[in-house]
Scaffold this active site. Structure first.
Site, PDB file in Angstrom:
ATOM      1  N   LYS A  11       3.346  -3.439   8.780  1.00  0.00           N
ATOM      2  CA  LYS A  11       3.827  -4.479   9.688  1.00  0.00           C
ATOM      3  C   LYS A  11       3.981  -3.969  11.131  1.00  0.00           C
ATOM      4  O   LYS A  11       3.954  -2.761  11.377  1.00  0.00           O
ATOM      5  CB  LYS A  11       5.155  -5.020   9.148  1.00  0.00           C
ATOM      6  CG  LYS A  11       5.029  -5.703   7.778  1.00  0.00           C
ATOM      7  CD  LYS A  11       6.345  -6.365   7.391  1.00  0.00           C
ATOM      8  CE  LYS A  11       6.250  -7.075   6.054  1.00  0.00           C
ATOM      9  NZ  LYS A  11       7.474  -7.841   5.748  1.00  0.00           N
ATOM     10  N   TYR A  51       1.874 -16.508   4.346  1.00  0.00           N
ATOM     11  CA  TYR A  51       3.222 -16.543   3.766  1.00  0.00           C
ATOM     12  C   TYR A  51       3.620 -17.947   3.317  1.00  0.00           C
ATOM     13  O   TYR A  51       4.824 -18.247   3.268  1.00  0.00           O
ATOM     14  CB  TYR A  51       4.235 -16.026   4.786  1.00  0.00           C
ATOM     15  CG  TYR A  51       4.337 -14.502   4.863  1.00  0.00           C
ATOM     16  CD1 TYR A  51       4.789 -13.756   3.778  1.00  0.00           C
ATOM     17  CD2 TYR A  51       4.018 -13.823   6.035  1.00  0.00           C
ATOM     18  CE1 TYR A  51       4.916 -12.372   3.845  1.00  0.00           C
ATOM     19  CE2 TYR A  51       4.143 -12.427   6.100  1.00  0.00           C
ATOM     20  CZ  TYR A  51       4.593 -11.711   5.002  1.00  0.00           C
ATOM     21  OH  TYR A  51       4.719 -10.344   5.063  1.00  0.00           O
ATOM     22  N   ASN A 114      10.594  -4.699   8.033  1.00  0.00           N
ATOM     23  CA  ASN A 114      10.742  -3.778   6.893  1.00  0.00           C
ATOM     24  C   ASN A 114       9.468  -2.973   6.585  1.00  0.00           C
ATOM     25  O   ASN A 114       9.215  -2.604   5.451  1.00  0.00           O
ATOM     26  CB  ASN A 114      11.258  -4.524   5.662  1.00  0.00           C
ATOM     27  CG  ASN A 114      10.297  -5.565   5.144  1.00  0.00           C
ATOM     28  OD1 ASN A 114       9.304  -5.879   5.815  1.00  0.00           O
ATOM     29  ND2 ASN A 114      10.557  -6.107   3.970  1.00  0.00           N
ATOM     30  N   HIS A 117       4.398  -4.816   3.583  1.00  0.00           N
ATOM     31  CA  HIS A 117       4.366  -5.890   2.581  1.00  0.00           C
ATOM     32  C   HIS A 117       3.427  -5.436   1.474  1.00  0.00           C
ATOM     33  O   HIS A 117       2.439  -4.751   1.749  1.00  0.00           O
ATOM     34  CB  HIS A 117       3.819  -7.193   3.202  1.00  0.00           C
ATOM     35  CG  HIS A 117       3.427  -8.200   2.156  1.00  0.00           C
ATOM     36  ND1 HIS A 117       4.338  -9.038   1.567  1.00  0.00           N
ATOM     37  CD2 HIS A 117       2.224  -8.456   1.560  1.00  0.00           C
ATOM     38  CE1 HIS A 117       3.714  -9.775   0.652  1.00  0.00           C
ATOM     39  NE2 HIS A 117       2.438  -9.436   0.635  1.00  0.00           N
ATOM     40  N   GLU A 128      -3.922 -12.875  -2.140  1.00  0.00           N
ATOM     41  CA  GLU A 128      -3.771 -12.199  -0.847  1.00  0.00           C
ATOM     42  C   GLU A 128      -5.029 -11.408  -0.469  1.00  0.00           C
ATOM     43  O   GLU A 128      -5.386 -11.349   0.702  1.00  0.00           O
ATOM     44  CB  GLU A 128      -2.536 -11.287  -0.882  1.00  0.00           C
ATOM     45  CG  GLU A 128      -1.244 -12.089  -0.948  1.00  0.00           C
ATOM     46  CD  GLU A 128       0.018 -11.249  -1.061  1.00  0.00           C
ATOM     47  OE1 GLU A 128       1.106 -11.843  -1.155  1.00  0.00           O
ATOM     48  OE2 GLU A 128      -0.078  -9.994  -1.048  1.00  0.00           O
TER      49      GLU A 128
HETATM   50  P1  CMP Z   1       7.576  -9.391   2.575  1.00  0.00           P
HETATM   51  O1  CMP Z   1       7.367  -8.594   1.347  1.00  0.00           O
HETATM   52  O2  CMP Z   1       6.580  -9.271   3.664  1.00  0.00           O
HETATM   53  O3  CMP Z   1       7.700 -10.939   2.162  1.00  0.00           O
HETATM   54  C1  CMP Z   1       8.385 -11.878   2.963  1.00  0.00           C
HETATM   55  C2  CMP Z   1       9.233 -11.225   4.023  1.00  0.00           C
HETATM   56  O4  CMP Z   1      10.277 -12.018   4.543  1.00  0.00           O
HETATM   57  C3  CMP Z   1       9.932 -10.023   3.420  1.00  0.00           C
HETATM   58  O5  CMP Z   1       9.012  -9.004   3.182  1.00  0.00           O
HETATM   59  C4  CMP Z   1      10.992  -9.743   4.493  1.00  0.00           C
HETATM   60  O6  CMP Z   1      10.502  -8.918   5.534  1.00  0.00           O
HETATM   61  C5  CMP Z   1      11.267 -11.129   5.075  1.00  0.00           C
HETATM   62  N1  CMP Z   1      12.605 -11.623   4.744  1.00  0.00           N
HETATM   63  C6  CMP Z   1      13.594 -11.897   5.622  1.00  0.00           C
HETATM   64  N2  CMP Z   1      14.690 -12.326   4.984  1.00  0.00           N
HETATM   65  C7  CMP Z   1      14.413 -12.323   3.657  1.00  0.00           C
HETATM   66  C8  CMP Z   1      15.148 -12.652   2.473  1.00  0.00           C
HETATM   67  N3  CMP Z   1      16.411 -13.081   2.525  1.00  0.00           N
HETATM   68  N4  CMP Z   1      14.541 -12.513   1.272  1.00  0.00           N
HETATM   69  C9  CMP Z   1      13.262 -12.093   1.189  1.00  0.00           C
HETATM   70  N5  CMP Z   1      12.502 -11.772   2.272  1.00  0.00           N
HETATM   71  C10 CMP Z   1      13.072 -11.872   3.493  1.00  0.00           C
END
Ligand code: CMP
Length: 137
Positions: A11, A51, A114, A117, A128
């Site tokens: 990311k 998403y 974070n 993904h 995906e």
């Molecule tokens: P990712 O695995 O990319 O999938 C969706 C993303 O939404 C997740 O990682 C997080 O970076 C973001 N996100 C933010 N808030 C939440 C939440 N409460 N629960 C899950 N994903 C979240």
């Protein structure tokens, strides 16, 4: 032994920190091979489409803002139990809860930014990977 493919995204926070190589090195040293990959600037509509399962969730708009805030490195990983292996290497979605030594614990600070993904099931991996192959340049 099941050879699988999974989609992984490095990311914008991790790209900006210049740790693409360190993250890829963890995949490689754990038996995951990159079979496709590209640095991409996602448009808002591409991020929304990728998403779409999260449409309507409280964090959705913030997620789109973040995923379009800079380039991402998207790759297809192949290897034994690639989906679960990648998830274990990433650690928990919230870096504060991620186990020591995982990518998110080592390279990320917040649940929004974070670092990575990864596909969460064989069905999402298929969807995906298809998405990536039809959106890459
Ligand atoms: P990712 O695995 O990319 O999938 C969706 C993303 O939404 C997740 O990682 C997080 O970076 C973001 N996100 C933010 N808030 C939440 C939440 N409460 N629960 C899950 N994903 C979240």
């Amino acid at each position: 032994m099941t050879i699988q493919r999974t989609l992984s995204i490095i990311k914008p926070d991790a790209v900006a920190k210049n740790v693409i190589g360190q993250i890829i090195s963890r995949f490689e040293s754990n038996g995951l091979k990159i079979i496709e990959g590209q640095l991409l600037q996602l448009s808002r509509s591409q991020a929304e489409d990728f998403y779409k399962e999260h449409i309507g969730k409280p964090f959705f708009e913030k997620l789109l803002d973040f995923m379009t805030s800079g380039k991402v490195f998207i790759q297809v990983l192949e290897g034994e139990d690639a989906i679960e292996k990648n998830r274990a290497l990433m650690g928990a979605t919230n870096p504060q809860l991620a186990e020591k030594g995982t990518i998110r614990a080592d390279f990320a600070e917040t649940i929004d930014a974070n670092a990575v993904h990864g596909s969460d099931s064989p069905e999402s991996a298929l969807r995906e990977i298809e998405w990536f192959l039809s959106n890459k340049g």
